[in-house]
Design a protein around this motif. Sequence first.
Motif, PDB file in Angstrom:
ATOM      1  N   UNK A   1      83.833  19.939  34.407  1.00  0.00           N
ATOM      2  CA  UNK A   1      84.659  20.891  35.141  1.00  0.00           C
ATOM      3  C   UNK A   1      85.074  21.995  34.174  1.00  0.00           C
ATOM      4  N   UNK A   2      84.867  23.239  34.580  1.00  0.00           N
ATOM      5  CA  UNK A   2      85.273  24.389  33.778  1.00  0.00           C
ATOM      6  C   UNK A   2      86.350  25.155  34.542  1.00  0.00           C
ATOM      7  N   UNK A   3      87.461  25.437  33.867  1.00  0.00           N
ATOM      8  CA  UNK A   3      88.603  26.079  34.520  1.00  0.00           C
ATOM      9  C   UNK A   3      89.092  27.258  33.686  1.00  0.00           C
ATOM     10  N   UNK A   4      89.516  28.324  34.341  1.00  0.00           N
ATOM     11  CA  UNK A   4      90.151  29.433  33.659  1.00  0.00           C
ATOM     12  C   UNK A   4      91.534  28.985  33.172  1.00  0.00           C
ATOM     13  N   UNK A   5      91.872  29.352  31.966  1.00  0.00           N
ATOM     14  CA  UNK A   5      93.110  28.879  31.348  1.00  0.00           C
ATOM     15  C   UNK A   5      94.303  29.711  31.806  1.00  0.00           C
TER      16      UNK A   5
ATOM     17  N   UNK B   1      99.756  26.262  33.560  1.00  0.00           N
ATOM     18  CA  UNK B   1     100.670  25.686  32.570  1.00  0.00           C
ATOM     19  C   UNK B   1     100.962  24.214  32.823  1.00  0.00           C
ATOM     20  N   UNK B   2     100.250  23.628  33.783  1.00  0.00           N
ATOM     21  CA  UNK B   2     100.414  22.208  34.072  1.00  0.00           C
ATOM     22  C   UNK B   2      99.087  21.645  34.529  1.00  0.00           C
ATOM     23  N   UNK B   3      98.702  20.500  33.971  1.00  0.00           N
ATOM     24  CA  UNK B   3      97.442  19.858  34.329  1.00  0.00           C
ATOM     25  C   UNK B   3      97.700  18.371  34.523  1.00  0.00           C
ATOM     26  N   UNK B   4      97.298  17.857  35.694  1.00  0.00           N
ATOM     27  CA  UNK B   4      97.471  16.451  36.007  1.00  0.00           C
ATOM     28  C   UNK B   4      96.097  15.845  36.272  1.00  0.00           C
ATOM     29  N   UNK B   5      95.733  14.831  35.462  1.00  0.00           N
ATOM     30  CA  UNK B   5      94.444  14.143  35.601  1.00  0.00           C
ATOM     31  C   UNK B   5      94.729  12.729  36.088  1.00  0.00           C
ATOM     32  N   UNK B   6      94.124  12.354  37.230  1.00  0.00           N
ATOM     33  CA  UNK B   6      94.339  11.026  37.799  1.00  0.00           C
ATOM     34  C   UNK B   6      93.008  10.305  37.938  1.00  0.00           C
ATOM     35  N   UNK B   7      92.918   9.122  37.310  1.00  0.00           N
ATOM     36  CA  UNK B   7      91.717   8.291  37.396  1.00  0.00           C
ATOM     37  C   UNK B   7      91.897   7.273  38.512  1.00  0.00           C
ATOM     38  N   UNK B   8      90.987   7.269  39.476  1.00  0.00           N
ATOM     39  CA  UNK B   8      90.935   6.270  40.527  1.00  0.00           C
ATOM     40  C   UNK B   8      89.600   5.539  40.430  1.00  0.00           C
ATOM     41  N   UNK B   9      89.405   4.512  41.256  1.00  0.00           N
ATOM     42  CA  UNK B   9      88.208   3.684  41.142  1.00  0.00           C
ATOM     43  C   UNK B   9      86.922   4.502  41.161  1.00  0.00           C
ATOM     44  N   UNK B  10      86.800   5.399  42.107  1.00  0.00           N
ATOM     45  CA  UNK B  10      85.563   6.184  42.215  1.00  0.00           C
ATOM     46  C   UNK B  10      85.836   7.676  42.329  1.00  0.00           C
TER      47      UNK B  10
ATOM     48  N   UNK C   1      87.974  11.168  40.377  1.00  0.00           N
ATOM     49  CA  UNK C   1      88.761  11.798  39.333  1.00  0.00           C
ATOM     50  C   UNK C   1      89.428  13.019  39.956  1.00  0.00           C
ATOM     51  N   UNK C   2      90.758  13.027  39.959  1.00  0.00           N
ATOM     52  CA  UNK C   2      91.490  14.155  40.516  1.00  0.00           C
ATOM     53  C   UNK C   2      92.042  15.010  39.382  1.00  0.00           C
ATOM     54  N   UNK C   3      91.858  16.318  39.488  1.00  0.00           N
ATOM     55  CA  UNK C   3      92.365  17.253  38.494  1.00  0.00           C
ATOM     56  C   UNK C   3      93.208  18.295  39.219  1.00  0.00           C
TER      57      UNK C   3
ATOM     58  N   UNK D   1      96.047  24.124  42.385  1.00  0.00           N
ATOM     59  CA  UNK D   1      94.636  24.004  42.747  1.00  0.00           C
ATOM     60  C   UNK D   1      94.189  22.581  42.419  1.00  0.00           C
ATOM     61  N   UNK D   2      93.709  21.854  43.409  1.00  0.00           N
ATOM     62  CA  UNK D   2      93.288  20.466  43.231  1.00  0.00           C
ATOM     63  C   UNK D   2      91.776  20.383  43.301  1.00  0.00           C
ATOM     64  N   UNK D   3      91.178  19.770  42.267  1.00  0.00           N
ATOM     65  CA  UNK D   3      89.743  19.511  42.264  1.00  0.00           C
ATOM     66  C   UNK D   3      89.513  18.007  42.243  1.00  0.00           C
ATOM     67  N   UNK D   4      88.566  17.540  43.051  1.00  0.00           N
ATOM     68  CA  UNK D   4      88.258  16.123  43.134  1.00  0.00           C
ATOM     69  C   UNK D   4      86.790  15.923  42.796  1.00  0.00           C
ATOM     70  N   UNK D   5      86.516  15.019  41.861  1.00  0.00           N
ATOM     71  CA  UNK D   5      85.143  14.710  41.457  1.00  0.00           C
ATOM     72  C   UNK D   5      84.857  13.269  41.847  1.00  0.00           C
ATOM     73  N   UNK D   6      83.765  13.062  42.552  1.00  0.00           N
ATOM     74  CA  UNK D   6      83.353  11.715  42.929  1.00  0.00           C
ATOM     75  C   UNK D   6      82.561  11.087  41.794  1.00  0.00           C
ATOM     76  N   UNK D   7      82.978   9.888  41.386  1.00  0.00           N
ATOM     77  CA  UNK D   7      82.321   9.197  40.268  1.00  0.00           C
ATOM     78  C   UNK D   7      82.032   7.771  40.695  1.00  0.00           C
ATOM     79  N   UNK D   8      80.781   7.431  40.897  1.00  0.00           N
ATOM     80  CA  UNK D   8      80.392   6.091  41.301  1.00  0.00           C
ATOM     81  C   UNK D   8      80.436   5.144  40.091  1.00  0.00           C
TER      82      UNK D   8
END
Length: 394
Positions: free
Chosen positions: A295-299, A302-311, A313-315, A324-331
């Motif tokens: 994931x590439x984001x413009x800087x 001032x706040x970044x929250x990374x959440x790991x779930x079973x399958x 990844x929420x950023x 702005x919420x980005x969700x990545x599916x990870x099997x």
Amino acid sequence: MAVFWKPIAGRLLLTVSLTLLGWGVEGQGDRQGKKLVSGDVTVYLGQGRDIWRPIIHTTSNVSEISCIKSSFQLRTFDPEGAIFYGDTKNGEDWFVLALKEGMPLMQISIAGSLVSVMGGPQLNDGKWHTLEVSNQDDFVILDVDGSKGLVVGMGGPAKQTEDSHAGVLRLALGGILIDKGKMMIQFDHKMDGCVRKGSWLDLRVPWEVEVEEFLPCYQDILPGSYFPGTGFAVFNTSVFPVKEYEGIKIELHGDFSKMHGTILSIKAPGQEMMLTLTANNNTQEVNLSYGSQKISMKATFNKLVITFLDELLQVLKKQEKLQDLQVVSVKNSGFSSTWGNGRLAIGGLLGEGEDNVGSQFLAGCLDMIQIQDRDLDLDFAVKHPSISSHSCPA
């Protein structure tokens, strides 16, 4: 210690100990291979050194003492840590001044008796506070900014008949010279703070230095964790429990446009890197790699929250009220097993081996670091001595 609580010279251990803070960072030569310092200059207490060992220390004959009052200024955002220590009888009787929960803490051992007192105003607000120590009758008094802070009464030991003008005092700054288990109240010794403008006793003895070089005290500071680009801090991820059905949440606050290098990395020994978070000050981008996902984001946040779930990844990125919420599916991400025996590095890229030698160190300030909704205190990490756990240069 008997000499501490006797009239005039006898009640001087506390104020004599304060003399240590007044000696500065200008080298004065060498004593058996040790660098010597003296002078009335600012001293940073958060120097890197062996556990509990002081930054500087010295000895002095009690007979050389002619003044019974000392004062200095202290500035810190750190709620806990050692300020100074003094003893006689080679550590049989001793005194410690520290902060705990942001308040002054004095602990005294005298003739086998332990006394501790804690209280007064909060001193970890990042402002300069003037502390003055004096002896009045059977009391040791700590004044803070002109008002009474702490008062310790020790009438019994003053009755002893030992010569109050004899013996040797050992003095130490930023650490202690006894086993920490002897203290009644335990605390973490590391102190991210500074002292300055000391008005000390009339001693002119030099102090031996226990650190390779002195780190600076910045003119203005803000709360946060500062990484100058020379090292990182490492935690075992197993100390952060996984919440059932909630996964793992990491929250970072700061001006990401002013950071450069590796902000975060997670890796288990013998496995591939699980996650890296890097900032590029030249391109004004923040990049996150999670396995094969990138994931590439413009800087501009001032706040970044990374959440790991079973399958998943929420950023979550946030700038003031915008988010702005980005969700990545990870099997079959396998984050649970990695987290169970892995390591988390703040400010650098984890490597292989016991030393976790990394690279691409972070240069910048993180205003806040949270794991599982709890503030992360870098004082409890294995970290490079250049990192400031609680303050950043403004």
